[in-house]
Design a protein around this motif. Structure first.
Motif, PDB file in Angstrom:
ATOM      1  N   UNK A 335      52.098  45.095  76.135  1.00  0.00           N
ATOM      2  CA  UNK A 335      51.833  43.962  75.247  1.00  0.00           C
ATOM      3  C   UNK A 335      52.199  44.318  73.807  1.00  0.00           C
ATOM      4  N   UNK A 336      51.800  45.490  73.360  1.00  0.00           N
ATOM      5  CA  UNK A 336      52.114  45.912  72.001  1.00  0.00           C
ATOM      6  C   UNK A 336      51.051  46.829  71.436  1.00  0.00           C
ATOM      7  N   UNK A 337      51.307  47.342  70.231  1.00  0.00           N
ATOM      8  CA  UNK A 337      50.399  48.296  69.595  1.00  0.00           C
ATOM      9  C   UNK A 337      50.173  47.925  68.138  1.00  0.00           C
ATOM     10  N   UNK A 338      49.035  48.362  67.628  1.00  0.00           N
ATOM     11  CA  UNK A 338      48.740  48.182  66.209  1.00  0.00           C
ATOM     12  C   UNK A 338      48.154  49.468  65.647  1.00  0.00           C
ATOM     13  N   UNK A 339      48.830  50.040  64.667  1.00  0.00           N
ATOM     14  CA  UNK A 339      48.329  51.189  63.928  1.00  0.00           C
ATOM     15  C   UNK A 339      47.889  50.690  62.555  1.00  0.00           C
ATOM     16  N   UNK A 340      46.714  51.089  62.134  1.00  0.00           N
ATOM     17  CA  UNK A 340      46.217  50.638  60.833  1.00  0.00           C
ATOM     18  C   UNK A 340      45.549  51.805  60.111  1.00  0.00           C
ATOM     19  N   UNK A 341      45.622  51.773  58.779  1.00  0.00           N
ATOM     20  CA  UNK A 341      44.982  52.812  57.980  1.00  0.00           C
ATOM     21  C   UNK A 341      44.461  52.212  56.679  1.00  0.00           C
ATOM     22  N   UNK A 342      43.464  52.838  56.129  1.00  0.00           N
ATOM     23  CA  UNK A 342      42.841  52.339  54.904  1.00  0.00           C
ATOM     24  C   UNK A 342      43.375  53.091  53.690  1.00  0.00           C
ATOM     25  N   UNK A 343      43.327  52.428  52.550  1.00  0.00           N
ATOM     26  CA  UNK A 343      43.705  53.032  51.280  1.00  0.00           C
ATOM     27  C   UNK A 343      42.755  52.535  50.196  1.00  0.00           C
ATOM     28  N   UNK A 344      42.643  53.323  49.152  1.00  0.00           N
ATOM     29  CA  UNK A 344      41.789  52.928  48.026  1.00  0.00           C
ATOM     30  C   UNK A 344      42.543  51.940  47.149  1.00  0.00           C
ATOM     31  N   UNK A 345      41.898  50.840  46.858  1.00  0.00           N
ATOM     32  CA  UNK A 345      42.507  49.807  46.030  1.00  0.00           C
ATOM     33  C   UNK A 345      42.204  50.085  44.562  1.00  0.00           C
ATOM     34  N   UNK A 346      43.188  49.832  43.710  1.00  0.00           N
ATOM     35  CA  UNK A 346      42.993  50.033  42.269  1.00  0.00           C
ATOM     36  C   UNK A 346      42.013  48.983  41.764  1.00  0.00           C
ATOM     37  N   UNK A 347      40.997  49.452  41.048  1.00  0.00           N
ATOM     38  CA  UNK A 347      39.984  48.532  40.527  1.00  0.00           C
ATOM     39  C   UNK A 347      40.581  47.660  39.431  1.00  0.00           C
ATOM     40  N   UNK A 348      40.248  46.392  39.497  1.00  0.00           N
ATOM     41  CA  UNK A 348      40.697  45.464  38.461  1.00  0.00           C
ATOM     42  C   UNK A 348      39.577  45.253  37.459  1.00  0.00           C
ATOM     43  N   UNK A 349      39.908  45.476  36.204  1.00  0.00           N
ATOM     44  CA  UNK A 349      38.920  45.286  35.156  1.00  0.00           C
ATOM     45  C   UNK A 349      39.067  43.889  34.561  1.00  0.00           C
ATOM     46  N   UNK A 350      37.952  43.201  34.359  1.00  0.00           N
ATOM     47  CA  UNK A 350      38.034  41.839  33.818  1.00  0.00           C
ATOM     48  C   UNK A 350      38.593  41.832  32.403  1.00  0.00           C
ATOM     49  N   UNK A 351      39.399  40.807  32.124  1.00  0.00           N
ATOM     50  CA  UNK A 351      39.976  40.671  30.794  1.00  0.00           C
ATOM     51  C   UNK A 351      38.935  40.023  29.883  1.00  0.00           C
ATOM     52  N   UNK A 352      38.635  40.648  28.754  1.00  0.00           N
ATOM     53  CA  UNK A 352      37.632  40.149  27.824  1.00  0.00           C
ATOM     54  C   UNK A 352      38.303  39.346  26.735  1.00  0.00           C
ATOM     55  N   UNK A 353      37.866  38.118  26.555  1.00  0.00           N
ATOM     56  CA  UNK A 353      38.423  37.272  25.515  1.00  0.00           C
ATOM     57  C   UNK A 353      37.777  37.633  24.183  1.00  0.00           C
ATOM     58  N   UNK A 354      38.575  38.133  23.267  1.00  0.00           N
ATOM     59  CA  UNK A 354      38.050  38.571  21.967  1.00  0.00           C
ATOM     60  C   UNK A 354      38.416  37.578  20.866  1.00  0.00           C
ATOM     61  N   UNK A 355      38.739  36.361  21.263  1.00  0.00           N
ATOM     62  CA  UNK A 355      39.107  35.349  20.274  1.00  0.00           C
ATOM     63  C   UNK A 355      37.920  34.939  19.404  1.00  0.00           C
ATOM     64  N   UNK A 356      38.176  34.331  18.297  1.00  0.00           N
ATOM     65  CA  UNK A 356      37.108  33.915  17.365  1.00  0.00           C
ATOM     66  C   UNK A 356      36.367  32.713  17.911  1.00  0.00           C
ATOM     67  N   UNK A 357      35.089  32.695  17.679  1.00  0.00           N
ATOM     68  CA  UNK A 357      34.281  31.559  18.134  1.00  0.00           C
ATOM     69  C   UNK A 357      34.377  30.404  17.129  1.00  0.00           C
ATOM     70  N   UNK A 358      34.351  29.203  17.644  1.00  0.00           N
ATOM     71  CA  UNK A 358      34.368  28.026  16.768  1.00  0.00           C
ATOM     72  C   UNK A 358      33.002  27.372  16.774  1.00  0.00           C
ATOM     73  N   UNK A 359      32.660  26.823  15.689  1.00  0.00           N
ATOM     74  CA  UNK A 359      31.338  26.204  15.565  1.00  0.00           C
ATOM     75  C   UNK A 359      31.310  24.901  16.341  1.00  0.00           C
TER      76      UNK A 359
END
Length: 359
Positions: A335-359
């Motif tokens: 029928x067929x075969x499946x080989x699978x392996x795990x890897x560490x995923x690069x962590x994604x850091x959230x982008x922080x909006x540093x724009x000026x606040x408006x009143x």
């Protein structure tokens, strides 16, 4: 080995009690008939008699048993057994029996493991000799033919030298694989960790073996269109070797007009799992436990015709384990075969909006 031993006083306690009661009764009867019965004297006699009997019986029993138990420990100690060698000598029979049974079970398991290793060693040596012998004899045959006069013909000379060169290349291929797997097993192969796009790497492996797959009209494809990169943290060169070995195997044992499909999925938080699936010959369940052994071949005759060193899957397993990851295999015969392996995923850091606040 410590000489302090656990003492069991039950036997001495009961024996001394019986002796004391008997002697005290006998003395009491004697004093009664002599009309000099003294209760305090009789109690004192019982206490002294019990103490003396207890010390003598306990000492003699321990001495008698200890000599024999000590011999058992000494005999076991000759076998360099740490499990019993570090424990104190005990004259408690229940504890001693448990320790000896534990020792016997450990030795039985150890002997079974040694037998399995011996079987693997014999198979490994036989496989190594076979894998090296074939190209060596091939090269030797061509060289001897040339020395016997065939080299005078330029066409024959070139043809035989090219064939001998292919035999040498196969030898180098096998030796390099053996060297790599030895380094992986001993931990001498350093991994160069980087962040890279696993989708791009799979595509480059597809491109590398596209012509090989086209000979059997096997399609190399992803399970879906990956529009964004999937970044992983690993040794790029070694993971490329893993993918190459798995994809080449799927092409070798794949059926005509078949498919080799790669999928990349999120597994848990910071892990991805890479699956290489084909609809080829498949592998019988009896072979799967030994699939990653060095030189182990499912089809002894067909595998050799397809070439390879017989070390591909063993190298794959060691590379993945060197990354502290896991590799899996699932297969249905025909029928067929499946080989699978795990890897560490690069962590994604959230982008922080540093724009000026408006009143």
């Amino acid at each position: 080995m410590a000489e302090n031993f656990k003492k069991s006083y039950r036997f001495a306690y009961l024996s001394s009690l019986y002796i004391t009661i008997l002697l005290t009764l006998a003395l009491g009867v004697f004093l009664y008939f002599e009309s000099i019965l003294n209760l305090f004297f009789l109690i004192g006699f019982a206490v002294i008699c019990y103490t003396i009997c207890f010390l003598i019986v306990q000492y003699r029993v321990e001495k008698f048993i200890y000599r024999r138990v000590r011999k058992i420990y000494d005999d076991i100690e000759m076998l360099d057994v740490d499990a019993i060698g570090d424990s104190p000598v005990t004259t408690d029979m229940r504890t001693l029996i448990k320790e000896v049974e534990k020792f016997a079970q450990q030795r039985k398991s150890e002997i079974e493991r040694l037998k399995i290793r011996e079987t693997y060693r014999k198979e490994f040596m036989g496989n190594v000799s076979h894998e090296l012998k074939t190209p060596l004899f091939t090269v030797q045959g061509y060289i001897l033919t040339l020395l016997d006069g065939a080299m005078k013909d330029p066409k024959t000379l070139e043809k035989y030298l090219n064939r001998a060169n292919k035999g040498v290349e196969r030898l180098i291929y096998i030796v390099n694989d053996l060297d790599m797997i030895t380094k992986l097993e001993t931990g001498d192969l350093n991994l160069n960790y980087t962040n890279f796009d696993i989708v791009e790497l799979v595509q480059s492996v597809f491109d590398l073996f596209e012509m090989k797959a086209s000979k059997k009209n096997i399609a190399l494809t992803f399970d879906m269109n990956y529009t964004e990169p999937i970044m992983v943290h690993a040794d790029k060169e070694r993971i490329q070797q893993v993918l190459s070995n798995l994809i080449v195997n799927s092409i070798k044992y794949g059926k005509e007009d078949g498919t080799t499909e790669v999928s990349i999925e999120d597994l848990i938080r910071n892990k991805v799992i890479v699956r290489v699936t084909d609809n080829g010959e498949g592998i019988a369940q009896a072979h799967i436990p030994r699939l990653f052994e060095r030189f182990y071949r499912v089809d002894k005759s067909g595998s050799r015709k397809e070439g390879g060193s017989g070390l591909g899957l063993a190298i794959v397993k060691h590379i993945i384990e060197a990354h502290h990851e896991r590799i899996y295999v699932e297969s249905d015969y025909r029928v067929g075969s499946e080989f699978s392996f795990t890897l560490e995923k690069v962590k994604k850091f959230p982008v922080v909006d540093v724009g000026t606040k408006t009143a």
